[in-house]
Design an enzyme around this catalytic site. Structure first.
Site, PDB file in Angstrom:
ATOM      1  N   THR A  19       0.814  -1.214   0.000  1.00  0.00           N
ATOM      2  CA  THR A  19       0.000   0.000   0.000  1.00  0.00           C
ATOM      3  C   THR A  19       0.848   1.264   0.000  1.00  0.00           C
ATOM      4  O   THR A  19       2.020   1.255   0.361  1.00  0.00           O
ATOM      5  CB  THR A  19      -0.960   0.028   1.204  1.00  0.00           C
ATOM      6  OG1 THR A  19      -0.201   0.028   2.406  1.00  0.00           O
ATOM      7  CG2 THR A  19      -1.893  -1.176   1.188  1.00  0.00           C
ATOM      8  N   ASP A  20       0.209   2.368  -0.407  1.00  0.00           N
ATOM      9  CA  ASP A  20       0.879   3.665  -0.419  1.00  0.00           C
ATOM     10  C   ASP A  20       0.444   4.487   0.794  1.00  0.00           C
ATOM     11  O   ASP A  20      -0.252   3.980   1.683  1.00  0.00           O
ATOM     12  CB  ASP A  20       0.612   4.401  -1.738  1.00  0.00           C
ATOM     13  CG  ASP A  20      -0.863   4.714  -1.970  1.00  0.00           C
ATOM     14  OD1 ASP A  20      -1.677   4.634  -1.019  1.00  0.00           O
ATOM     15  OD2 ASP A  20      -1.212   5.048  -3.112  1.00  0.00           O
ATOM     16  N   ALA A  21       0.803   5.750   0.815  1.00  0.00           N
ATOM     17  CA  ALA A  21       0.479   6.617   1.953  1.00  0.00           C
ATOM     18  C   ALA A  21      -1.019   6.801   2.140  1.00  0.00           C
ATOM     19  O   ALA A  21      -1.481   7.109   3.238  1.00  0.00           O
ATOM     20  CB  ALA A  21       1.156   7.982   1.781  1.00  0.00           C
ATOM     21  N   GLY A  22      -1.792   6.570   1.077  1.00  0.00           N
ATOM     22  CA  GLY A  22      -3.244   6.701   1.169  1.00  0.00           C
ATOM     23  C   GLY A  22      -3.931   5.429   1.630  1.00  0.00           C
ATOM     24  O   GLY A  22      -5.157   5.385   1.744  1.00  0.00           O
ATOM     25  N   VAL A  24      -4.003   2.536   0.030  1.00  0.00           N
ATOM     26  CA  VAL A  24      -4.472   1.697  -1.069  1.00  0.00           C
ATOM     27  C   VAL A  24      -3.264   1.082  -1.768  1.00  0.00           C
ATOM     28  O   VAL A  24      -2.128   1.544  -1.618  1.00  0.00           O
ATOM     29  CB  VAL A  24      -5.339   2.490  -2.079  1.00  0.00           C
ATOM     30  CG1 VAL A  24      -6.570   3.075  -1.405  1.00  0.00           C
ATOM     31  CG2 VAL A  24      -4.544   3.583  -2.755  1.00  0.00           C
TER      32      VAL A  24
END
Length: 149
Positions: A19-22, A24
């Protein structure tokens, strides 16, 4: 391998590292998931890529990719990544692939779909090389079964 349409299905669970910082799945990780499905599908047909390099001096490399991102995958999602042959050339293969979220009690949800063109290359020179006949035959047999359904 799905019995209904001869599409290979590889299960994936989304981990924190995907996942990324968001929160997702980072867009490039869909490509990793698709790569794993293609690799495991070829392995299930008896074609281990490490052995192909060592014993036959050939490798497969991505030549082009087209991906549509439709919905986000999130941490702990269970996914099914599919791989099916779209077309075969003498020195290339084109795969049609999808990433689908599966959840108990819910209908499968299409998250991403892509077309990935793979080139067959000489492992020493990286020049195009014909896909070996036994690989083409195995893939052609699956393609013929799909058309008959």
């Amino acid at each position: 391998m799905s019995q209904s349409d001869r599409t290979f299905v590889w299960p994936v669970r989304v981990y924190y590292e995907d996942t990324d910082a968001g929160g997702v799945v980072y867009y490039a990780n869909y490509l990793r998931f698709m790569e794993r499905a293609r690799t495991e599908w070829l392995r299930s047909l008896g074609f281990d890529q490490a052995r192909l390099v060592q014993e036959r001096g050939l490798l497969f490399a991505v030549r082009s990719v087209k991906v549509d991102y439709l919905r986000p995958a999130r941490l702990d999602d269970l996914l099914e990544v599919t791989a099916a042959i779209g077309s075969m050339g003498r020195a290339s293969l084109q795969f049609a692939q999808t990433v689908v979220r599966t959840a108990a009690g819910s209908a499968p949800e299409l998250l991403s779909r892509g077309e990935v063109k793979i080139a067959c290359l000489d492992a020493g020179s990286f020049r195009p090389r014909s896909v070996p006949d036994d690989i083409l035959e195995a893939l052609s047999a699956l393609e013929a079964e799909t058309r008959e359904r």
